[in-house]
Motif scaffolding. Structure first.
Motif: not given
Length: 287
Positions: A153-157, A160-168, A218-222, A237-239
């Protein structure tokens, strides 16, 4: 992770692994730790005891485990407490009982020192800290059969709104990870333009995102889902990253009978519903 049922003592959002280690009464000198109650031999390593089942134990009648202890709800030491708790803690208690042993834990140890410690031998029998089974790790140690499935899981504030791998995936973006994890490997492979920042534990990574030091972690989703719900409510969890990972218990290659006996006990817990019960207790659902 929806409807987490364990809410008695959510983590302080600013507690790092070092605080957990202090609560255990030890520093982070992972490879220098001695097994609880074991008597040192002349070369500084703990004496071993041969069990009736044919495997070697650090201490007779005990199954000695080592963990990061900073990865709730899998394993952690509550703020102000001294005893570890979590899904993996309960699971290991049950597995040890099936083997006719008592589960004991070493003081919290930095994650990326656990596999070398088990490989070295003489300090702990098993490493249990959400270890994803990988071919690379299998070159060093053995794994039991899988006891839990997970994604990243990728965590963000939330702000920050909607995020994607491309934005990061741009120069100057800092992504925090726990050192030595599959989360670190994923960031390096999939966000090569960003800066991957390895840290001691997921708590430090989450705190860094919360304070604005890092754009995401980024770390394990659970674990990410649990921390966002219980302690870091301004993060999300943004992604969800479908890596399809499986956790296994780390055992020395020299202790294959122990691996086999643990595999048998894991299968029994899966078939009799115990694993599902523990997942419901700690995750609020079955994974």
């Amino acid at each position: 992770m929806a409807d987490i049922t364990r809410k008695n003592h959510p983590l302080d959002a600013h507690v790092s692994r070092r605080n957990f280690v202090a609560l255990c009464g030890a520093g982070a000198a992972g490879l220098g730790l001695a097994a609880c109650g074991a008597q040192p031999s002349g070369d500084g390593s703990a004496d071993s005891a041969k069990s009736e089942s044919g495997y070697t134990l650090v201490e007779e009648g005990k199954l000695i485990g080592v963990s990061d202890m900073a990865y709730p709800p899998l394993e952690s030491i509550p703020d102000g407490g001294s005893e570890p708790e979590g899904f993996e803690i309960d699971m290991m208690d049950a597995l040890a009982k099936k083997l006719g042993l008592q589960m004991k834990w070493l003081p919290a140890t930095k994650f990326d020192t656990i596999i070398p410690l088990i490989k070295q031998g003489g300090k702990a029998d098993v490493g249990v800290s959400a270890f994803t089974i990988t071919d690379e790790r299998r070159q060093e140690i053995d794994f039991t059969d899988s006891y839990l499935d997970s994604n990243q899981g990728l965590v963000a504030p939330k702000a920050a709104g909607e995020l994607s791998e491309e934005k990061l995936n741009v120069a100057g973006t800092q992504i925090a990870v726990q050192s030595g994890t599959t989360g670190e490997a994923w960031v390096k492979e999939n966000l090569p333009e960003a800066t991957c920042v390895p840290l001691d534990d997921a708590i430090q990574a989450m705190t860094g995102v919360q304070t604005g030091l890092y754009a995401a972690c980024v770390a394990d989703l659970p674990v990410m889902s649990y921390l966002c719900k219980e302690s870091y409510t301004d993060l999300q969890v943004a992604i969800e990253i479908p890596t399809g990972e499986q956790y296994g218990i780390v055992v020395s290659k020299d202790n294959q009978q122990l691996t086999k006996d643990l595999d048998k006990a894991i299968a029994e817990m899966q078939s009799d519903g115990t694993m599902d019960e523990l997942q419901q207790k700690w995750f609020g659902t079955t994974l």
